[in-house]
Design an enzyme around this catalytic site. Structure first.
Site, PDB file in Angstrom:
ATOM      1  N   HIS A  51       8.348  57.218  32.164  1.00  0.00           N
ATOM      2  CA  HIS A  51       8.218  58.096  33.335  1.00  0.00           C
ATOM      3  C   HIS A  51       8.246  59.592  32.958  1.00  0.00           C
ATOM      4  CE1 HIS A  51       9.124  54.364  35.405  1.00  0.00           C
ATOM      5  NE2 HIS A  51      10.268  54.274  34.754  1.00  0.00           N
ATOM      6  N   SER A  74       3.145  58.327  31.318  1.00  0.00           N
ATOM      7  CA  SER A  74       4.132  57.705  32.194  1.00  0.00           C
ATOM      8  C   SER A  74       3.969  56.198  32.111  1.00  0.00           C
ATOM      9  CB  SER A  74       3.902  58.131  33.649  1.00  0.00           C
ATOM     10  OG  SER A  74       4.794  59.143  34.007  1.00  0.00           O
ATOM     11  N   SER A  79       5.290  57.650  38.987  1.00  0.00           N
ATOM     12  CA  SER A  79       6.581  58.249  38.602  1.00  0.00           C
ATOM     13  C   SER A  79       6.480  59.631  37.970  1.00  0.00           C
ATOM     14  CB  SER A  79       7.317  57.303  37.650  1.00  0.00           C
ATOM     15  OG  SER A  79       6.587  57.143  36.451  1.00  0.00           O
ATOM     16  N   ASP A 137       8.895  52.015  27.715  1.00  0.00           N
ATOM     17  CA  ASP A 137       9.728  51.701  28.883  1.00  0.00           C
ATOM     18  C   ASP A 137       8.982  50.643  29.696  1.00  0.00           C
ATOM     19  OD1 ASP A 137      11.155  51.556  31.245  1.00  0.00           O
ATOM     20  OD2 ASP A 137      11.319  53.722  31.525  1.00  0.00           O
ATOM     21  N   GLU A 199      13.271  50.925  26.413  1.00  0.00           N
ATOM     22  CA  GLU A 199      14.208  51.511  27.365  1.00  0.00           C
ATOM     23  C   GLU A 199      14.811  50.520  28.361  1.00  0.00           C
ATOM     24  OE1 GLU A 199      15.223  54.631  27.617  1.00  0.00           O
ATOM     25  OE2 GLU A 199      15.797  54.945  29.698  1.00  0.00           O
ATOM     26  N   ASN A 224      18.093  49.388  25.923  1.00  0.00           N
ATOM     27  CA  ASN A 224      18.679  49.019  27.220  1.00  0.00           C
ATOM     28  C   ASN A 224      20.084  48.468  27.063  1.00  0.00           C
ATOM     29  OD1 ASN A 224      18.337  48.439  30.202  1.00  0.00           O
ATOM     30  ND2 ASN A 224      18.830  46.392  29.435  1.00  0.00           N
ATOM     31  N   LYS A 229      23.707  52.763  27.905  1.00  0.00           N
ATOM     32  CA  LYS A 229      22.463  52.771  28.673  1.00  0.00           C
ATOM     33  C   LYS A 229      22.634  51.890  29.904  1.00  0.00           C
ATOM     34  CE  LYS A 229      18.171  52.232  30.113  1.00  0.00           C
ATOM     35  NZ  LYS A 229      17.819  51.348  31.243  1.00  0.00           N
ATOM     36  N   ASP A 233      22.958  54.043  33.190  1.00  0.00           N
ATOM     37  CA  ASP A 233      21.658  54.344  33.822  1.00  0.00           C
ATOM     38  C   ASP A 233      21.348  53.298  34.897  1.00  0.00           C
ATOM     39  OD1 ASP A 233      18.807  53.720  34.062  1.00  0.00           O
ATOM     40  OD2 ASP A 233      18.373  54.957  32.328  1.00  0.00           O
ATOM     41  N   ASN A 234      21.362  52.013  34.498  1.00  0.00           N
ATOM     42  CA  ASN A 234      20.966  50.963  35.439  1.00  0.00           C
ATOM     43  C   ASN A 234      21.921  50.935  36.638  1.00  0.00           C
ATOM     44  OD1 ASN A 234      19.803  50.593  32.917  1.00  0.00           O
ATOM     45  ND2 ASN A 234      19.580  48.403  33.149  1.00  0.00           N
ATOM     46  N   CYS A 238      21.038  54.106  39.336  1.00  0.00           N
ATOM     47  CA  CYS A 238      20.461  53.523  40.563  1.00  0.00           C
ATOM     48  C   CYS A 238      21.372  53.778  41.765  1.00  0.00           C
ATOM     49  CB  CYS A 238      20.203  52.031  40.380  1.00  0.00           C
ATOM     50  SG  CYS A 238      18.785  51.718  39.297  1.00  0.00           S
ATOM     51  N   HIS A 344      11.516  46.955  37.584  1.00  0.00           N
ATOM     52  CA  HIS A 344      10.486  47.674  36.827  1.00  0.00           C
ATOM     53  C   HIS A 344       9.064  47.449  37.332  1.00  0.00           C
ATOM     54  CE1 HIS A 344       9.141  50.050  33.451  1.00  0.00           C
ATOM     55  NE2 HIS A 344       8.128  49.212  33.361  1.00  0.00           N
ATOM     56  N   HIS A 395      16.482  58.962  38.204  1.00  0.00           N
ATOM     57  CA  HIS A 395      17.908  59.234  37.960  1.00  0.00           C
ATOM     58  C   HIS A 395      18.133  60.704  37.600  1.00  0.00           C
ATOM     59  CE1 HIS A 395      18.079  55.033  38.081  1.00  0.00           C
ATOM     60  NE2 HIS A 395      18.383  54.735  36.840  1.00  0.00           N
ATOM     61  N   SER A 403      21.073  57.643  28.254  1.00  0.00           N
ATOM     62  CA  SER A 403      19.981  56.733  27.864  1.00  0.00           C
ATOM     63  C   SER A 403      19.146  57.349  26.749  1.00  0.00           C
ATOM     64  CB  SER A 403      19.057  56.475  29.056  1.00  0.00           C
ATOM     65  OG  SER A 403      19.805  56.068  30.160  1.00  0.00           O
ATOM     66  N   GLN A 407      17.962  56.641  22.827  1.00  0.00           N
ATOM     67  CA  GLN A 407      16.556  56.561  22.409  1.00  0.00           C
ATOM     68  C   GLN A 407      16.320  57.367  21.128  1.00  0.00           C
ATOM     69  OE1 GLN A 407      13.893  54.978  22.944  1.00  0.00           O
ATOM     70  NE2 GLN A 407      13.897  54.157  25.018  1.00  0.00           N
TER      71      GLN A 407
HETATM   72  P1  NAI Z   1      19.901  42.252  35.119  1.00  0.00           P
HETATM   73  O1  NAI Z   1      19.349  41.128  34.342  1.00  0.00           O
HETATM   74  O2  NAI Z   1      21.232  42.833  34.773  1.00  0.00           O
HETATM   75  O3  NAI Z   1      19.954  41.883  36.688  1.00  0.00           O
HETATM   76  C1  NAI Z   1      18.972  41.178  37.374  1.00  0.00           C
HETATM   77  C2  NAI Z   1      19.694  40.134  38.225  1.00  0.00           C
HETATM   78  O4  NAI Z   1      18.772  39.509  39.097  1.00  0.00           O
HETATM   79  C3  NAI Z   1      20.344  39.028  37.376  1.00  0.00           C
HETATM   80  O5  NAI Z   1      21.737  38.959  37.640  1.00  0.00           O
HETATM   81  C4  NAI Z   1      19.607  37.766  37.803  1.00  0.00           C
HETATM   82  O6  NAI Z   1      20.460  36.623  37.826  1.00  0.00           O
HETATM   83  C5  NAI Z   1      19.131  38.140  39.203  1.00  0.00           C
HETATM   84  N1  NAI Z   1      17.980  37.364  39.665  1.00  0.00           N
HETATM   85  C6  NAI Z   1      16.925  36.883  38.958  1.00  0.00           C
HETATM   86  N2  NAI Z   1      16.084  36.200  39.742  1.00  0.00           N
HETATM   87  C7  NAI Z   1      16.604  36.257  40.992  1.00  0.00           C
HETATM   88  C8  NAI Z   1      16.198  35.735  42.250  1.00  0.00           C
HETATM   89  N3  NAI Z   1      15.084  35.004  42.377  1.00  0.00           N
HETATM   90  N4  NAI Z   1      16.972  35.998  43.325  1.00  0.00           N
HETATM   91  C9  NAI Z   1      18.125  36.707  43.222  1.00  0.00           C
HETATM   92  N5  NAI Z   1      18.562  37.216  42.048  1.00  0.00           N
HETATM   93  C10 NAI Z   1      17.817  36.992  40.952  1.00  0.00           C
HETATM   94  O7  NAI Z   1      18.791  43.396  35.061  1.00  0.00           O
HETATM   95  P2  NAI Z   1      18.999  44.951  35.445  1.00  0.00           P
HETATM   96  O8  NAI Z   1      19.373  45.711  34.237  1.00  0.00           O
HETATM   97  O9  NAI Z   1      19.827  45.022  36.659  1.00  0.00           O
HETATM   98  O10 NAI Z   1      17.488  45.366  35.759  1.00  0.00           O
HETATM   99  C11 NAI Z   1      16.782  44.834  36.872  1.00  0.00           C
HETATM  100  C12 NAI Z   1      15.371  45.439  36.917  1.00  0.00           C
HETATM  101  O11 NAI Z   1      15.460  46.842  37.150  1.00  0.00           O
HETATM  102  C13 NAI Z   1      14.582  45.292  35.628  1.00  0.00           C
HETATM  103  O12 NAI Z   1      13.219  45.115  35.948  1.00  0.00           O
HETATM  104  C14 NAI Z   1      14.778  46.630  34.943  1.00  0.00           C
HETATM  105  O13 NAI Z   1      13.787  46.872  33.985  1.00  0.00           O
HETATM  106  C15 NAI Z   1      14.751  47.559  36.120  1.00  0.00           C
HETATM  107  N6  NAI Z   1      15.390  48.861  35.997  1.00  0.00           N
HETATM  108  C16 NAI Z   1      14.936  49.825  36.868  1.00  0.00           C
HETATM  109  C17 NAI Z   1      15.511  51.077  36.869  1.00  0.00           C
HETATM  110  C18 NAI Z   1      15.000  52.117  37.788  1.00  0.00           C
HETATM  111  O14 NAI Z   1      15.356  53.289  37.651  1.00  0.00           O
HETATM  112  N7  NAI Z   1      14.185  51.791  38.767  1.00  0.00           N
HETATM  113  C19 NAI Z   1      16.611  51.431  35.946  1.00  0.00           C
HETATM  114  C20 NAI Z   1      17.053  50.333  35.115  1.00  0.00           C
HETATM  115  C21 NAI Z   1      16.456  49.093  35.157  1.00  0.00           C
END
Ligand code: NAI
Length: 474
Positions: A51, A74, A79, A137, A199, A224, A229, A233-234, A238, A344, A395, A403, A407
């Site tokens: 991003h 990006s 983003s 990322d 990332e 990650n 991180k 960050d997550n 968020c 993501h 963020h 984070s 990197q």
């Molecule tokens: P995580 O693996 O810690 O959490 C995801 C959770 O969703 C898990 O606990 C899993 O059991 C649950 N899950 C999976 N399938 C499901 C379903 N069908 N119904 C309900 N729950 C379900 O992953 P994290 O780190 O929380 O990341 C989640 C997403 O967010 C990823 O795609 C990551 O890349 C993205 N992300 C986005 C950010 C942003 O700024 N927008 C920042 C950091 C991560």
């Protein structure tokens, strides 16, 4: 210099915000100081796909100060912050008439065709040579190089079928075109790249899958899963930016509303906490019994989407999984329910299915109403893409400093100690994770307690750390 941004005249505005961000990014600024003389990234040609925000601008200029040549895109079509991209293209010493910064190919609101064109541009130096490092990322740059090399080896690029998503057709077209222009290009890129630092959760997931299938072409550091991180960050990132996205997109009052958070991992925990803090009644869904139990003990109702879909005001998907909210679900929602994703990729919400049953009207960029035949409508943020970066600015700097310090350290590790990292997926050692945290304590006025020698011996650690075994979960 080759680059493509929306509006170079935004560079001064971008530069002023970069200056403010630098103050809030003590980890990155301290790494700049530490390596000012040794320049460990001299000779590195880093292609970054992350991003293009103000915080990322501070990361890019840190990599450059450490000696790297950088090209950037990006990793999402919505983003980019156009003033950040302009400032990076102009550079600290350039002018709008004579840009002298980093080649960047990014603007807010790219089409998918433009997005993959940008990724291709950044993976190619002006002399035709490939990068020797990727900073990724979500894994799109890594994917393009791997698929290009795979299809070159096979001697043909397979055609996309009607069942494949629209984006896959564009990726295939990009590969057909680029292989046609420069045969052998992707094989050379895969061989030249010393490693990738990834990332996010979704990109890391892709890397482990590729490694398991024996397809990974170069080593990877999973940034990650540095504690500094994903547990910051997550979660805390968020916790901040999910509200920013909702507020800027809709300005709807959150207090008293029913909010639904799909997934209670790091991102879900941050989002649920933020919505609760605003006074929403938060309902969580999970598939993992451990995370479900955590959510219950944190005070949330945990149930399935089907059970509550018709009473929820605000939906946020955080799973990194696909098809979480289907078109059927959306048809059952309340009038003006807000539907958003912070994971993501955009496939957490079935936007293609929605388009078949409802009609879209733009309220403003990245905010759309979808009207069903019965007249009911829902509000979808950022067309189902990550709403905190699509509808707001992602963020804040301080958390991104954690984070991005990981990197930079990961880039230095893979670039300078390549032989210590055979093809595989690695996390940074704990002492470096603790170092990243340490770099952020002073700014918050944190005073650490120092272990006595006897205490350190009693719990079996060194006075200077690491303080926890690798299996500790924080
Ligand atoms: P995580 O693996 O810690 O959490 C995801 C959770 O969703 C898990 O606990 C899993 O059991 C649950 N899950 C999976 N399938 C499901 C379903 N069908 N119904 C309900 N729950 C379900 O992953 P994290 O780190 O929380 O990341 C989640 C997403 O967010 C990823 O795609 C990551 O890349 C993205 N992300 C986005 C950010 C942003 O700024 N927008 C920042 C950091 C991560």
């Amino acid at each position: 210099m080759d680059f493509k941004v929306a509006d170079l005249s935004l560079a001064d505005f971008g530069r002023r915000e970069i200056k403010l961000a630098e103050h809030e990014m003590p980890g990155l600024m301290s790494v700049r100081k530490e390596y000012a003389a040794s320049k460990p990234l001299r000779g590195a040609k880093i292609m970054g796909s992350l991003h293009m925000t103000i915080q990322t601008a501070v990361l890019i200029e840190t990599l450059v100060e450490l000696g790297a040549e950088v090209r950037w895109v990006s990793c999402n079509i919505f983003s980019t912050q156009d003033h950040a991209a302009a400032a990076i293209a102009v550079g600290p010493n350039g002018t709008v008439d004579a840009p002298a910064g980093v080649p960047v190919f990014a603007w807010k609101g790219e089409t998918l065709e433009e997005y993959w064109w940008c990724t291709d541009q950044a993976l190619r130096w002006p002399d035709g040579t490939p990068p020797n490092m990727i900073l990724d990322d979500g894994g799109d740059a890594t994917l393009l190089v791997h698929k290009g090399a795979e299809y070159e080896k096979a001697g043909a690029v397979p055609s996309a079928t009607d069942e494949d998503p629209e984006e896959w057709h564009i990726i295939i077209d990009t590969l057909k075109r680029t292989i046609g222009e420069t045969p052998g290009r992707w094989t050379e890129a895969a061989a030249s790249i010393k490693g990738v630092t990834e990332e996010t959760t979704t990109g890391v997931h892709r890397l482990y899958e590729m490694h398991k299938a024996g397809q990974l072409a170069f080593p990877a550091i999973n940034v990650n899963d540095s504690v500094t991180k994903s547990k910051f960050d997550n979660k805390y990132g968020c916790r901040h930016s999910v509200l920013d996205g909702l507020n800027r997109a809709t300005d709807v009052l959150i207090g008293g509303k029913v909010a639904f958070v799909a997934g209670y991992g790091d991102v879900g925990k941050g989002c649920a906490d933020a919505l609760k803090g605003q006074g929403a009644r938060v309902i969580v869904s999970e598939v993992d019994p451990i995370c479900a139990l955590q959510a219950a003990m944190d005070g949330y109702q945990v149930t399935t989407l089907d059970e509550v879909v018709s009473i929820v005001d605000i939906f946020v998907t955080t799973t990194g999984n696909f098809n979480i909210i289907t078109a059927d679900h959306m048809a059952k929602m309340k009038h003006n329910a807000i539907v958003s994703n912070i994971g993501h990729f955009d496939n957490e919400i079935d936007m293609a299915g929605l388009a078949k049953v409802a009609e879209k009207t733009e309220v403003k960029p990245q905010v759309h109403t979808w009207v069903f035949p019965d007249g009911k409508q829902i509000i979808v943020l950022a067309e189902g893409r990550l709403m905190n970066l699509g509808c707001a600015t992602g963020h804040p700097s301080f958390v991104m400093s954690n984070s991005f310090t990981n990197q930079v350290i990961a880039q230095i590790e893979l670039f300078t100690k390549t032989e210590e990292y055979p093809v595989g997926v690695y996390v940074l050692p704990k002492h470096l994770d603790e170092k990243v945290a340490r770099l952020h304590l002073d700014a918050l006025g944190v005073k650490l307690t120092t272990l006595t020698k006897a205490q350190a011996e009693y719990i079996g650690v060194n006075v200077e750390g690491p303080y926890k075994p690798d299996h500790y979960r924080y």
